[in-house]
Write an enzyme that holds these catalytic residues in place. Structure first.
Site, PDB file in Angstrom:
ATOM      1  N   TRP A  17       0.654  -1.149   0.485  1.00 22.25           N
ATOM      2  CA  TRP A  17      -0.352   0.383   0.588  1.00 22.25           C
ATOM      3  C   TRP A  17       1.210   1.453  -0.190  1.00 22.25           C
ATOM      4  O   TRP A  17       1.882   1.311   0.959  1.00 22.25           O
ATOM      5  CB  TRP A  17      -0.971   0.132   1.587  1.00 22.25           C
ATOM      6  CG  TRP A  17      -1.950  -1.031   1.048  1.00 22.25           C
ATOM      7  CD1 TRP A  17      -2.117  -2.478   1.565  1.00 22.25           C
ATOM      8  CD2 TRP A  17      -3.439  -0.651   0.450  1.00 22.25           C
ATOM      9  NE1 TRP A  17      -3.118  -2.376   1.346  1.00 22.25           N
ATOM     10  CE2 TRP A  17      -4.014  -1.479   0.340  1.00 22.25           C
ATOM     11  CE3 TRP A  17      -3.773   0.649   0.571  1.00 22.25           C
ATOM     12  CZ2 TRP A  17      -6.388  -2.008   0.270  1.00 22.25           C
ATOM     13  CZ3 TRP A  17      -5.312   0.446   0.274  1.00 22.25           C
ATOM     14  CH2 TRP A  17      -6.371  -0.676  -0.363  1.00 22.25           C
ATOM     15  N   HIS A  47      -0.438  -6.229   5.066  1.00 21.14           N
ATOM     16  CA  HIS A  47      -1.615  -6.191   4.499  1.00 21.14           C
ATOM     17  C   HIS A  47      -0.969  -5.960   3.159  1.00 21.14           C
ATOM     18  O   HIS A  47      -0.546  -5.643   1.964  1.00 21.14           O
ATOM     19  CB  HIS A  47      -2.756  -5.121   5.037  1.00 21.14           C
ATOM     20  CG  HIS A  47      -2.525  -4.609   5.752  1.00 21.14           C
ATOM     21  ND1 HIS A  47      -4.160  -5.384   6.262  1.00 21.14           N
ATOM     22  CD2 HIS A  47      -2.390  -4.749   6.773  1.00 21.14           C
ATOM     23  CE1 HIS A  47      -4.497  -6.010   7.409  1.00 21.14           C
ATOM     24  NE2 HIS A  47      -3.762  -5.126   8.229  1.00 21.14           N
ATOM     25  N   ASP A  53      -7.857 -10.186   7.172  1.00 25.13           N
ATOM     26  CA  ASP A  53      -7.644  -8.734   7.979  1.00 25.13           C
ATOM     27  C   ASP A  53      -8.183  -9.438   9.266  1.00 25.13           C
ATOM     28  O   ASP A  53      -9.819 -10.203   9.394  1.00 25.13           O
ATOM     29  CB  ASP A  53      -8.532  -7.918   7.236  1.00 25.13           C
ATOM     30  CG  ASP A  53      -8.007  -7.187   6.417  1.00 25.13           C
ATOM     31  OD1 ASP A  53      -7.092  -7.426   6.219  1.00 25.13           O
ATOM     32  OD2 ASP A  53      -8.620  -6.273   5.370  1.00 25.13           O
ATOM     33  N   HIS A  57      -8.228  -4.593  12.574  1.00 24.11           N
ATOM     34  CA  HIS A  57      -7.442  -3.753  11.055  1.00 24.11           C
ATOM     35  C   HIS A  57      -8.687  -2.168  10.717  1.00 24.11           C
ATOM     36  O   HIS A  57      -7.829  -1.601  11.344  1.00 24.11           O
ATOM     37  CB  HIS A  57      -7.370  -4.728  10.480  1.00 24.11           C
ATOM     38  CG  HIS A  57      -6.754  -3.820   8.919  1.00 24.11           C
ATOM     39  ND1 HIS A  57      -5.914  -3.045   9.043  1.00 24.11           N
ATOM     40  CD2 HIS A  57      -7.705  -3.410   7.378  1.00 24.11           C
ATOM     41  CE1 HIS A  57      -6.070  -2.667   7.580  1.00 24.11           C
ATOM     42  NE2 HIS A  57      -6.607  -2.900   6.827  1.00 24.11           N
TER      43      HIS A  57
HETATM   44 ZN   LIG Z   1      -6.124  -6.257   4.312  1.00 24.76          ZN
END
Ligand SMILES: [Zn+2]
Length: 208
Positions: A17, A47, A53, A57
């Site tokens: 990310w 992640h 997840d 989270h």
């Molecule tokens: Zn995630």
């Protein structure tokens, strides 16, 4: 019995990310230094790549990964082809026979270049969660980094799925998987406080 690996590779340069911790593995204590063994050190965002997840989270009072039932992550799963959709809504799933399905994996193929973090991917509409819950589905898996649009701050799908007791598996590689029934295995690591965990996700052939 053959295993299909549906996990993404973790290596230097694995997309993560934007702004998140990049993946890195290094030998922090070499055979030369230790006199006997190479000892590796891992740093990564939870992640990155194929992961689950935990509710923590996206909710401060949510369960941690260690608290979740392992049964979620092993058992029959249906892989569904949704490759032509920009988002998945309940109406798109009405034609699918969901009898006895408790795990559903969506093959969107919308993350086309695995070497880069995608800009836009197929996401899950908020009405999918109540629809899947009606069919007793407990786990949803996607081949993209999130069940929500990548720029979403509200995380509507994450919250709606949680409200309906549906857990989330993200970042699968379903490119070479023919839609149909399989046995899924994707166990999270026992990271006691974790907001999720990387998993090695695999499918095995399974007859319903
Ligand atoms: Zn995630």
């Amino acid at each position: 019995m053959s295993i299909i690996d549906i996990s993404r590779r973790l290596e230097q340069g694995t997309p993560t990310w934007p702004g998140d911790t990049p993946f890195s593995y290094s030998v922090s204590w070499s055979k030369e230094e230790s006199g006997s063994v190479n000892v590796g050190k891992l740093e990564m965002s939870i992640h990155t790549g194929t992961h689950v997840d935990a509710p923590f989270h996206f909710m401060n009072n949510g369960e941690r990964i260690y608290d979740l039932d392992l049964e979620l992550y092993v058992g029959p799963a249906l892989v569904v082809d949704v490759t032509n959709l920009s988002s998945i809504a309940a109406k798109d799933l009405e034609q699918i026979d969901l009898t006895n399905v408790s795990r559903i994996l969506f093959k969107t193929n919308s993350w086309t270049d695995y070497t880069k973090f995608p800009e836009e991917v197929t996401y899950i509409e908020a009405d999918v969660a109540p629809f899947l819950a009606k069919h007793n589905i407990k786990l949803i898996g996607v081949d993209v980094p999130s069940v929500d649009p990548l720029d979403s701050k509200e995380l509507q799908a994450h919250h709606a799925l949680h409200t309906h007791h549906i857990h989330i598996l993200e970042g699968l590689d379903l490119q070479n998987v023919t839609p149909g029934w399989y046995e899924l295995m994707a166990f999270p690591l026992p990271i006691v406080e974790g907001d999720g965990s990387p998993v090695r996700a695999v499918l095995r052939s399974h007859n319903k």
